[in-house]
Design an enzyme around this catalytic site. Sequence first.
Site, PDB file in Angstrom:
ATOM      1  N   SER A 125       0.829  -1.207   0.000  1.00 39.05           N
ATOM      2  CA  SER A 125       0.000   0.000   0.000  1.00 39.05           C
ATOM      3  C   SER A 125       0.861   1.253   0.000  1.00 39.05           C
ATOM      4  CB  SER A 125      -0.896  -0.011   1.254  1.00 39.05           C
ATOM      5  OG  SER A 125      -1.505   1.255   1.437  1.00 39.05           O
ATOM      6  N   TYR A 150      -1.678  -0.917  10.918  1.00 37.97           N
ATOM      7  CA  TYR A 150      -1.993  -1.472   9.578  1.00 37.97           C
ATOM      8  C   TYR A 150      -0.848  -1.140   8.612  1.00 37.97           C
ATOM      9  CZ  TYR A 150      -3.442  -1.515   4.801  1.00 37.97           C
ATOM     10  OH  TYR A 150      -3.443  -1.721   3.443  1.00 37.97           O
ATOM     11  N   LYS A 154       2.237  -3.598   6.574  1.00 41.29           N
ATOM     12  CA  LYS A 154       2.610  -3.608   5.151  1.00 41.29           C
ATOM     13  C   LYS A 154       4.119  -3.401   5.010  1.00 41.29           C
ATOM     14  CE  LYS A 154      -1.366  -4.476   3.413  1.00 41.29           C
ATOM     15  NZ  LYS A 154      -1.605  -5.837   2.848  1.00 41.29           N
TER      16      LYS A 154
HETATM   17  C1  WQD Z   1      -9.673   9.233   1.225  1.00 42.86           C
HETATM   18  C2  WQD Z   1      -9.851  10.749   1.444  1.00 42.86           C
HETATM   19  C3  WQD Z   1     -10.093  11.333   3.753  1.00 42.86           C
HETATM   20  C4  WQD Z   1     -13.925   9.311   4.352  1.00 42.86           C
HETATM   21  C5  WQD Z   1      -6.928   4.350   3.214  1.00 42.86           C
HETATM   22  C6  WQD Z   1      -5.790   3.554   3.768  1.00 42.86           C
HETATM   23  C7  WQD Z   1      -4.957   3.019   2.641  1.00 42.86           C
HETATM   24  C8  WQD Z   1      -5.837   2.241   1.694  1.00 42.86           C
HETATM   25  C9  WQD Z   1      -6.958   3.115   1.166  1.00 42.86           C
HETATM   26  C10 WQD Z   1      -5.761  -0.059   2.356  1.00 42.86           C
HETATM   27  C11 WQD Z   1      -9.064  11.261   2.646  1.00 42.86           C
HETATM   28  C12 WQD Z   1     -11.369  11.656   2.976  1.00 42.86           C
HETATM   29  C13 WQD Z   1     -12.751   9.795   3.803  1.00 42.86           C
HETATM   30  C14 WQD Z   1     -14.949  10.212   4.724  1.00 42.86           C
HETATM   31  C15 WQD Z   1     -13.594  12.050   3.971  1.00 42.86           C
HETATM   32  N1  WQD Z   1      -6.394   1.118   2.345  1.00 42.86           N
HETATM   33  N2  WQD Z   1     -12.602  11.135   3.611  1.00 42.86           N
HETATM   34  N3  WQD Z   1     -14.741  11.557   4.511  1.00 42.86           N
HETATM   35  O1  WQD Z   1      -7.260   7.262   4.066  1.00 42.86           O
HETATM   36  O2  WQD Z   1      -6.496   7.768   1.687  1.00 42.86           O
HETATM   37  O3  WQD Z   1      -6.407   5.444   2.521  1.00 42.86           O
HETATM   38  O4  WQD Z   1      -7.697   3.565   2.330  1.00 42.86           O
HETATM   39  O5  WQD Z   1      -4.728  -0.326   1.810  1.00 42.86           O
HETATM   40  O6  WQD Z   1      -3.973   2.184   3.181  1.00 42.86           O
HETATM   41  O7  WQD Z   1      -4.959   4.420   4.518  1.00 42.86           O
HETATM   42  O8  WQD Z   1      -8.599   6.476   2.050  1.00 42.86           O
HETATM   43  O9  WQD Z   1     -10.992   6.543   1.468  1.00 42.86           O
HETATM   44  O10 WQD Z   1     -10.318   6.621   3.934  1.00 42.86           O
HETATM   45  O11 WQD Z   1      -9.913   8.593   2.483  1.00 42.86           O
HETATM   46  O12 WQD Z   1     -13.434  13.268   3.783  1.00 42.86           O
HETATM   47  O13 WQD Z   1     -16.043   9.844   5.250  1.00 42.86           O
HETATM   48  O14 WQD Z   1     -11.228  11.011   1.741  1.00 42.86           O
HETATM   49  O15 WQD Z   1      -9.822  12.374   4.685  1.00 42.86           O
HETATM   50  O16 WQD Z   1      -8.632  12.580   2.349  1.00 42.86           O
HETATM   51  P1  WQD Z   1      -7.153   6.856   2.645  1.00 42.86           P
HETATM   52  P2  WQD Z   1     -10.023   6.997   2.528  1.00 42.86           P
END
Ligand code: WQD
Length: 344
Positions: A125, A150, A154
Site C-alpha cells: 500500500s 496497519y 505492510k
Molecule cells: C480518502 C480521502 C479522507 C472518508 C486508506 C488507507 C490506505 C488504503 C486506502 C488499504 C481522505 C477523505 C474519507 C470520509 C472524507 N487502504 N474522507 N470523509 O485514508 O487515503 O487510505 O484507504 O490499503 O492504506 O490508509 O482512504 O478513502 O479513507 O480517504 O473526507 O467519510 O477522503 O480524509 O482525504 P485513505 P479513505
Amino acid sequence: MKILVTGGLGFIGSHTVVELQHKGYEVVIIDNLSNSTIEVLDGIAKITGIRPEFHQIDLRDKPAVIQFFKSQPDLQGVIHFAASKAVGESLQKPLLYYENNINTLVYILQQMQAHQISNFIFSSSCTVYGEPDKLPITEEETVKPALSPYGNTKQIGEEIIRDTTHAYPEMKAIALRYFNPIGAHPSAHIGELPNGVPQNLIPFVTQTAIGIREELSVFGDDYPTEDGTAIRDYIHVVDLAQSHVVAMERLLQNKNKSNYEIFNIGTGRGSSVMEIIKAFEKVNKVKLNYKIVDRRPGDVTAVWADTSLAASELGWQSKLTMEDALRDAWKWQQKLDEAEGNKV
Ligand code: WQD
C-alpha cells in the site's frame, strides 16, 4: 496454470480472480469470510461463467494452511490479499493486525518454500510512504515510520519478503503498492462490501447518495491544496486487478529483473475530496449531502503515484478514469439496494 488467491472473495481479490479467469488461469480461493460473503463466488461466476474452487480457511490456522498446500500439488503462484485493512481499527486492535497480517504471510511463504512454489504477488500500500517528501511518489521515496499498525504490517510484510527472497533465490516476488482502489466491476455483479459504517470515502459517498447515510463528512478543508481538501490517487479496482495478472505473468515468464521488485499501482493523477464529490454528482446526476468537519487524525495532505516504473517495466498503466470508477461504484450501490429490497 493454477493460481492461489488468498482473500479472493474480498474487494480487490474478487476483481483479480475475474481478471485471472479472463486470461485463462485456473483459480483457487482461500478466504475466511471475515470481510466478505460467499455470494461473491456467484458474482464471479456470473461474470466469467467459471465458479472458482473455494476453501474457507483462516490463514492464522497454521495446520490448515499446511494441509491446504499438501492438497494442491499443481499451484504455480500465489497472490496474497488476505489481511485486515482498516487503518482506524488497527490503532484499537494492533495485536489482531500483527497476528492476522504478519503470521499469515509467514505461513504462506513457508508453504511456498516447502512446495517449491516460486511466484508471489504481495498486496502492499502507498500507506508505507506516509506523508511523502516529494510528489508524485516514486518507488525510491523513503518509507516513513508507519502512522498505524496497519501501515506497519505492510512495511514489515515487505521486509519479510525482502529477506525471504534474499535467502531463497529461487523465490520470485513482486509487491504492488496500491494507491486508493475505488469503483466496482462494470457488470455490477461484484464490488465493495464495506462492513458496517464505511471508513473509506467512496462507499460513504454512495451510501449517502442512496440514503443509507444522512450526510458525508468531509474531513477538513484547511489543507494546503487548491480547494483545501486532501488529495489522493483514486484507481479503478478493475485496473488494479489487471496489474496483478500482469505482475504474476512477469514472474511466470521469468521477465523479472531481480527476485524482489516493488511497483506503485495508481493512475498518476491526484483528485481532491471536493473534486470527487463534484465528479460523482455530475457523472451520476445526483445531489450529495455533505458538510465540512475537522481533519481526520493520521490523514496526509496529498498522495499520488509516479507510475512510470510500472509502465516501463510491467507494461501496465491504468486505462479507466476516476469518473468511470464513480459511475461503476454508483451502479453497484444501486444493485446492492435493489438486492436488499430498498427500491431507489
Ligand atoms: C480518502 C480521502 C479522507 C472518508 C486508506 C488507507 C490506505 C488504503 C486506502 C488499504 C481522505 C477523505 C474519507 C470520509 C472524507 N487502504 N474522507 N470523509 O485514508 O487515503 O487510505 O484507504 O490499503 O492504506 O490508509 O482512504 O478513502 O479513507 O480517504 O473526507 O467519510 O477522503 O480524509 O482525504 P485513505 P479513505
